[in-house]
Design a protein around this motif. Structure first.
Motif, mmCIF file in Angstrom:
data_model
loop_
_atom_site.group_PDB
_atom_site.id
_atom_site.type_symbol
_atom_site.label_atom_id
_atom_site.label_comp_id
_atom_site.label_asym_id
_atom_site.label_seq_id
_atom_site.Cartn_x
_atom_site.Cartn_y
_atom_site.Cartn_z
ATOM 1 N N VAL A 128 -6.250 -2.225 -2.032
ATOM 2 C CA VAL A 128 -7.475 -2.550 -2.759
ATOM 3 C C VAL A 128 -8.448 -1.375 -2.728
ATOM 4 O O VAL A 128 -9.049 -1.011 -3.757
ATOM 5 C CB VAL A 128 -8.123 -3.821 -2.182
ATOM 6 N N LEU A 129 -8.608 -0.744 -1.584
ATOM 7 C CA LEU A 129 -9.586 0.349 -1.452
ATOM 8 C C LEU A 129 -9.251 1.548 -2.346
ATOM 9 O O LEU A 129 -10.121 2.023 -3.086
ATOM 10 C CB LEU A 129 -9.690 0.770 0.019
ATOM 11 N N PRO A 130 -8.026 2.087 -2.326
ATOM 12 C CA PRO A 130 -7.761 3.246 -3.200
ATOM 13 C C PRO A 130 -7.813 2.907 -4.682
ATOM 14 O O PRO A 130 -8.204 3.750 -5.497
ATOM 15 C CB PRO A 130 -6.362 3.710 -2.774
ATOM 16 N N ILE A 131 -7.429 1.695 -5.058
ATOM 17 C CA ILE A 131 -7.516 1.316 -6.473
ATOM 18 C C ILE A 131 -8.968 1.314 -6.926
ATOM 19 O O ILE A 131 -9.309 1.834 -8.004
ATOM 20 C CB ILE A 131 -6.849 -0.061 -6.694
ATOM 21 N N ILE A 132 -9.840 0.755 -6.126
ATOM 22 C CA ILE A 132 -11.264 0.733 -6.485
ATOM 23 C C ILE A 132 -11.833 2.142 -6.536
ATOM 24 O O ILE A 132 -12.614 2.492 -7.438
ATOM 25 C CB ILE A 132 -12.034 -0.150 -5.481
ATOM 26 N N GLU A 133 -11.451 2.992 -5.578
ATOM 27 C CA GLU A 133 -11.964 4.357 -5.533
ATOM 28 C C GLU A 133 -11.589 5.138 -6.796
ATOM 29 O O GLU A 133 -12.422 5.815 -7.398
ATOM 30 C CB GLU A 133 -11.418 5.078 -4.297
ATOM 31 N N ILE A 134 -10.331 5.058 -7.213
ATOM 32 C CA ILE A 134 -9.864 5.868 -8.343
ATOM 33 C C ILE A 134 -10.306 5.275 -9.679
ATOM 34 O O ILE A 134 -10.740 5.997 -10.582
ATOM 35 C CB ILE A 134 -8.333 6.017 -8.276
ATOM 36 N N LEU A 135 -10.239 3.957 -9.829
ATOM 37 C CA LEU A 135 -10.599 3.343 -11.111
ATOM 38 C C LEU A 135 -12.107 3.334 -11.355
ATOM 39 O O LEU A 135 -12.536 3.076 -12.488
ATOM 40 C CB LEU A 135 -10.060 1.917 -11.195
ATOM 41 N N SER A 136 -12.901 3.610 -10.335
ATOM 42 C CA SER A 136 -14.353 3.667 -10.550
ATOM 43 C C SER A 136 -14.737 4.811 -11.480
ATOM 44 O O SER A 136 -15.851 4.824 -12.019
ATOM 45 C CB SER A 136 -15.069 3.830 -9.204
#
Length: 666
Positions: A239-247
């Protein structure tokens, strides 16, 4: 009279011997002239006759009087007497006699030598040592056959590895997370990242700029496979890396797809995305079949009437079950996976074991540029009429005159596949079906002596891992006494805030009824009574979705102390206050056992797992644990008659009431 006959016999024998001696004395000797006569006499004898003679000699052990060489010599020399019989010889001896005789002609000698060579009896075969049985290869060597080399070279991470989440704006503390995400974690009370998170975040969020971009078509990221115990924080790890990159995205497109096996898991993962993604502006959607198909279509795409081949997604992140995903992929216009940046397969071993209309092959095909939606069969790759520049990998459909470029390399999909499971499959066939791109494996597991380098191979070949804070117990009993042993655990061992797993929905309902009758008999017959009755409920697939949701929320709020269920929620469900897991029925395999006991001892908390084993099942259950090298970690608890003496009378009363209920229903 007898004496006279004997005398006549003796005289006759003497006369015979005398004549024989005279014949030998007057026998003519063979001279050179005689040899010529013999040779003239033999001139009419063909080579074929000699060969027949030799064949007869070898087959019968004696010579024919008419065709033998001695017989011919007798007749040639004028002898009138029949040649005497020769002693019977074996073929090898007869050949030697014939070869030693000077009466044999040179041509016949050559024939004899050749014939003796061809027809000589075989000599005894040389003795060879008996074949030795090779040593059987070890289990690790057998298990390595056909295994992906990347799995053998996996990174082994100890479960105690952790990193603190700093509150400083300028220091990420090695987490690779931005300041906004770190603040959100602190607001949620998450001050420390566990082993699977600290290992995966640097891999998915490197400092190099190209890999933090949304798309890298000429240098796509590596795929990752993560095997970690249940409750170790796998959900937070992706969840954390997906949110970081898609932001970083500017336009809403479907860029992250999370596939889960059950609806309950979909709801749980969505809650995690919404909690951590607050303030990032990302839109999250779900597709589970709980709502109508038309309703889900309206939540996922903008326009269903116009054919927009580049897609018109309303969500950035979609969390779904595989069956509903295929329904939208085939039946929802403008639903496109060409912009996908992350494909997450959680509980991968279960999803890969079930086909779901061959969902994986269809999803992987939809993410590849060569299979762009709207392209008819036989259309050249460089003449595709539809494209979306937001996904550079699909720009291969443009002609070279439309967009000039100096790159000769074909762009590839930037979709990064992430596989998570507590029992990640080692099947080479299933791994090959994923079409992984230079995969990197991470295995969170403690080593035998604390040194990871010297036991990497042994650790990789171990099939299952358990939380280190988990304590496991086994109780062997008769089948008729199993409910009584369960009541003993609840009342005498204070097994509350517990999940109880049965083999079927029918068993779940029956056990809850019996417990209610038992509790009623206990409170009635006990003078002190119960100050606060234990609330127990059934949770199975027979219940409607709304009722299941209500029961689960009440259990999370600790309004229900014991939740009896089938394996419906044995995977992935995270309920923090579960202190005990009871396997009322023995799990059919080790994988189910791992996922059952994984509902407790999560996130570093302590927990107990209890397994009720019938006597006829004890051997199977122990062998299952032994094959997984786990038998020594399960403690056997013995229950005596004295331990259940106070419960026995109430149990018999409750059992009688249950029989009456089922008799009336029948």
């Amino acid at each position: 009279m007898t004496t006279e006959l004997a005398k006549e016999k003796t005289k006759a024998k003497q006369r015979y011997l005398k004549r024989k001696k005279e014949r030998r004395k007057h026998r003519p000797k063979t001279t050179q002239d005689d040899s010529a006569v013999v040779e003239d006499t033999l001139g009419s004898t063909t080579k074929k006759d000699i060969e027949v003679t030799l064949d007869i000699t070898y087959s019968t052990g004696r010579s024919s009087p008419d065709r033998s060489v001695d017989g011919l010599q007798q007749y040639a020399s004028g002898g009138e007497e029949r040649p005497k019989k020769r002693p019977r010889l074996v073929p090898s001896q007869e050949v030697e006699v014939m070869m030693d005789s000077a009466e044999v002609l040179p041509a016949a000698k050559n024939m004899i030598i050749a014939s003796s060579t061809e027809t000589a009896l075989p000599v005894a075969l040389p003795s060879f040592p008996l074949p030795a049985v090779p040593d059987a290869p070890s289990k690790s060597v057998l298990a390595l056959q056909g295994l992906d080399q990347a799995l053998v070279e996996a990174d082994i991470v100890h479960p105690t590895t952790s990193v603190s989440v700093p509150q400083s704006e300028n220091d990420d503390g090695g987490t690779k997370l931005c300041a906004r995400t770190r603040r959100r974690l602190n607001d949620l009370g998450i001050t420390e990242l566990f082993a699977v998170q600290t290992t995966l975040l640097p891999f998915l969020l490197p400092q190099e700029a190209p890999y933090r971009a949304l798309y890298t078509p000429y240098n796509p990221p590596r795929d990752a496979c993560i095997s970690a115990p249940t409750g170790s924080g796998k959900t937070l790890a992706y969840v954390l890396p997906i949110i970081e990159i898609l932001s970083q995205r500017l336009v809403t497109r479907l860029r992250a797809l999370v596939v889960l096996p059950t609806r309950d898991l979909v709801v749980q993962v969505r809650e995690t995305f919404e909690a951590l993604g607050k303030g990032h502006g990302l839109k999250i959607g779900t597709a589970t079949g709980q709502h109508s198909f038309a309703h889900e279509q309206s939540q996922l795409v903008f326009d269903k009437s116009t054919d927009l081949h580049s897609g018109s997604s309303k969500v950035d992140i979609l969390i779904c079950t595989p069956g509903r995903l295929i329904d939208h992929l085939n039946g929802t216009p403008n639903f496109s996976l060409q912009h996908l940046r992350f494909l997450v397969i959680d509980e991968a071993d279960r999803l890969l074991a079930q086909s779901f209309q061959d969902w994986l092959a269809q999803v992987l095909s939809a993410t590849r540029p060569s299979l762009l939606t709207g392209c008819t069969e036989g259309t050249p790759a460089n003449s595709l009429p539809f494209h979306d520049a937001i996904s550079p990998a699909f720009m291969g459909g443009l002609t070279s005159t439309d967009i000039p470029t100096f790159f000769t390399e074909t762009p590839r999909s930037s979709c990064q596949k992430l596989l998570f499971s507590a029992t990640l499959t080692r099947d080479p066939g299933k791994i090959a079906a994923l079409n992984l791109r230079n995969p990197k494996y991470f295995i969170v597991q403690g080593t035998k002596d604390g040194v990871s380098d010297s036991h990497v191979l042994d650790v990789v070949m171990e099939k299952f891992t358990m939380p280190e804070t988990l304590t496991e117990h086994m109780l062997v009993c008769e089948a008729s006494q199993k409910p009584l042993i369960f009541f003993h655990l609840v009342y005498n061992h204070q097994v509350k805030n517990a999940l109880v797993f049965t083999k079927s929905a029918e068993s779940t309902t029956r056990l809850v009824r019996l417990f209610d009758f038992f509790q009623k008999a206990w409170s009635t017959k006990t003078m002190a009574g119960l100050s606060q009755p234990i609330v127990i409920r059934a949770y199975s697939s027979d219940l409607p979705a709304n009722e299941r949701k209500n029961i689960l929320e009440r259990f999370k709020a600790q309004e229900i102390q014991v939740l009896v269920c089938s394996d419906l929620i044995s995977r992935g469900i995270d309920i923090s206050h579960v202190n005990h897991v009871v396997s009322y029925d023995v799990p059919v395999d080790m994988r189910k056992y791992v996922h059952r006991v994984g509902r407790t001892a999560r996130a570093g908390r302590d927990g107990d797992a209890w397994t009720l084993v019938e006597e006829q099942e004890a051997r199977y259950f122990k062998s299952m644990l032994k094959e997984a090298d786990h038998l020594g970690k399960v403690k056997r608890v013995r229950v005596s008659e004295k331990d259940v003496e106070l419960l026995l009378a109430h149990y018999e009363t409750a059992l009688g009431e249950l029989k009456e209920v089922y008799t009336r229903q029948g």
